[in-house]
Design a protein around this motif. Structure first.
Motif, short mmCIF file in Angstrom:
data_model
loop_
_atom_site.label_atom_id
_atom_site.label_comp_id
_atom_site.label_asym_id
_atom_site.label_seq_id
_atom_site.Cartn_x
_atom_site.Cartn_y
_atom_site.Cartn_z
N UNK A 153 -25.04 15.44 42.45
CA UNK A 153 -24.89 14.04 42.85
C UNK A 153 -23.77 13.88 43.87
N UNK A 154 -23.62 14.89 44.72
CA UNK A 154 -22.64 14.82 45.80
C UNK A 154 -21.20 14.72 45.34
N UNK A 155 -20.93 15.06 44.08
CA UNK A 155 -19.57 14.94 43.56
C UNK A 155 -19.25 13.54 43.05
N UNK A 156 -20.26 12.67 43.00
CA UNK A 156 -20.08 11.36 42.38
C UNK A 156 -20.34 11.51 40.88
N UNK A 171 -19.54 -4.44 37.13
CA UNK A 171 -18.71 -4.24 38.31
C UNK A 171 -17.26 -3.92 37.97
N UNK A 172 -16.89 -4.01 36.71
CA UNK A 172 -15.53 -3.70 36.29
C UNK A 172 -15.40 -2.20 36.17
N UNK A 173 -14.39 -1.65 36.81
CA UNK A 173 -14.15 -0.23 36.68
C UNK A 173 -12.69 0.02 36.33
N UNK A 174 -12.45 1.09 35.63
CA UNK A 174 -11.09 1.47 35.27
C UNK A 174 -10.76 2.79 35.93
N UNK A 175 -11.27 2.97 37.13
CA UNK A 175 -11.10 4.22 37.84
C UNK A 175 -9.87 4.13 38.73
N UNK A 176 -8.97 5.10 38.64
CA UNK A 176 -7.84 5.08 39.55
C UNK A 176 -8.30 5.35 40.98
N UNK A 177 -7.58 4.83 41.94
CA UNK A 177 -7.96 5.02 43.35
C UNK A 177 -7.47 6.38 43.85
N UNK A 194 -16.05 10.68 41.38
CA UNK A 194 -15.99 11.74 40.38
C UNK A 194 -14.61 12.35 40.32
N UNK A 195 -14.07 12.47 39.13
CA UNK A 195 -12.76 13.08 38.92
C UNK A 195 -12.98 14.55 38.56
N UNK A 196 -12.52 15.48 39.39
CA UNK A 196 -12.76 16.90 39.11
C UNK A 196 -12.14 17.41 37.82
N UNK A 197 -11.21 16.66 37.25
CA UNK A 197 -10.62 17.05 35.97
C UNK A 197 -11.50 16.63 34.79
N UNK A 198 -12.52 15.82 35.05
CA UNK A 198 -13.44 15.37 34.00
C UNK A 198 -14.82 15.88 34.40
N UNK A 199 -15.24 16.94 33.79
CA UNK A 199 -16.39 17.70 34.27
C UNK A 199 -17.21 18.26 33.12
N UNK A 200 -18.34 18.81 33.50
CA UNK A 200 -19.22 19.49 32.55
C UNK A 200 -20.11 20.43 33.35
N UNK A 201 -20.29 21.65 32.86
CA UNK A 201 -21.26 22.57 33.43
C UNK A 201 -22.43 22.60 32.48
N UNK A 202 -23.62 22.39 33.02
CA UNK A 202 -24.85 22.45 32.23
C UNK A 202 -25.74 23.46 32.91
N UNK A 203 -25.94 24.60 32.27
CA UNK A 203 -26.71 25.68 32.89
C UNK A 203 -25.96 26.19 34.10
N UNK A 211 -21.21 19.06 37.04
CA UNK A 211 -21.22 17.61 37.06
C UNK A 211 -19.79 17.12 36.89
N UNK A 212 -19.45 16.06 37.61
CA UNK A 212 -18.14 15.43 37.43
C UNK A 212 -18.36 13.98 37.00
N UNK A 213 -17.33 13.42 36.40
CA UNK A 213 -17.41 12.07 35.84
C UNK A 213 -16.21 11.25 36.30
N UNK A 214 -16.36 9.95 36.29
CA UNK A 214 -15.30 9.06 36.73
C UNK A 214 -14.09 9.12 35.79
#
Length: 161
Positions: free
Chosen positions: A95-98, A17-23, A111-120, A124-127
Motif C-alpha cells: 500500500x505504498x507505505x501507507x 476524520x479524527x486522527x491521532x497520528x503525529x505529524x 504509516x509508522x515504520x515502528x508499527x508494522x507486521x510481516x505477513x508471509x 505492512x505498516x500502520x498509523x
C-alpha cells in the motif's frame, strides 16, 4: 469484547476524520501512491529488508541507499541493500507505505515504520498500534477491504478521502 470495541472505536475515529497520528512530513495534499517525506525518502529511513532479516525495524543509513519506483530507501548494511535491489517488490512496504488499516477504511494514513507486521513475504505498516490491533482482528476481511479500496484511493490526496 474489548477487542471488538477497540476496532469499532478506531473505525469510527478514522471514518469521522479524527486522527491521532503525529505529524511526520506526511503531505495530506499529495496524490502520490507512495508515502515519502519531502526528500523522497520511504519508511522514514528504516531499512525495508530489516523487517525480514532482523525481524524488527532497523534504522538505515543515508550512506547506503537504493531507489525503487522513485522512492529512496536507506539500508543498515550493503547485504540488505543488495537483497532489496535484487527483489524490491519483496521488501517494499505494501500500500505504498501507507497504513493497511487506513486502506481498509478507504483512507490514506501515514504509516509508522515502528508499527508494522510481516505477513508471509509482505511488509505492512500502520498509523499507530491501535490500527494494527484493529486490523488483525479480521485479517481476511480487512485485507479484502484494503485490496478493494487501494486502487480507488491510491492516487487521491488523503485530505480528499
Amino acid at each position: 469484547m474489548r477487542k471488538f470495541a477497540l476496532a469499532v472505536g478506531l473505525s469510527a475515529a478514522l471514518l469521522s476524520g479524527f486522527t491521532i497520528i503525529p505529524a511526520f512530513a506526511f503531505d495530506e495534499n499529495s496524490t502520490a501512491a507512495i508515502n515519502v517525506d519531502e526528500s523522497g525518502l520511504g519508511l522514514r529511513g528504516y531499512d525495508p529488508v530489516g523487517y525480514f532479516e532482523a525481524g524488527a525495524p532497523t534504522k538505515g543509513s543515508a550512506d547506503m541507499t537504493a531507489e525503487h519506483n522513485g522512492v529512496t530507501y536507506h539500508f543498515a548494511s550493503s547485504e540488505n541493500r543488495d537483497l532489496f535491489v535484487a527483489n524490491p517488490s519483496k521488501y517494499a512496504p505494501q500500500y505504498g507505505g501507507f497504513c493497511q488499516m487506513g486502506a481498509a477504511l478507504g483512507k490514506k494514513l501515514d504509516g509508522d515504520p515502528a508499527v508494522w507486521r510481516v505477513d508471509g513475504d509482505m511488509l505492512f505498516v500502520y498509523a499507530y498500534p491501535a490500527a494494527r490491533e484493529g486490523f488483525v482482528q479480521d485479517i481476511p476481511g480487512n485485507t479484502q477491504k484494503a485490496d478493494t479500496n487501494w486502487p480507488v484511493i491510491k492516487d487521491k490526496a488523503p485530505n480528499d478521502l
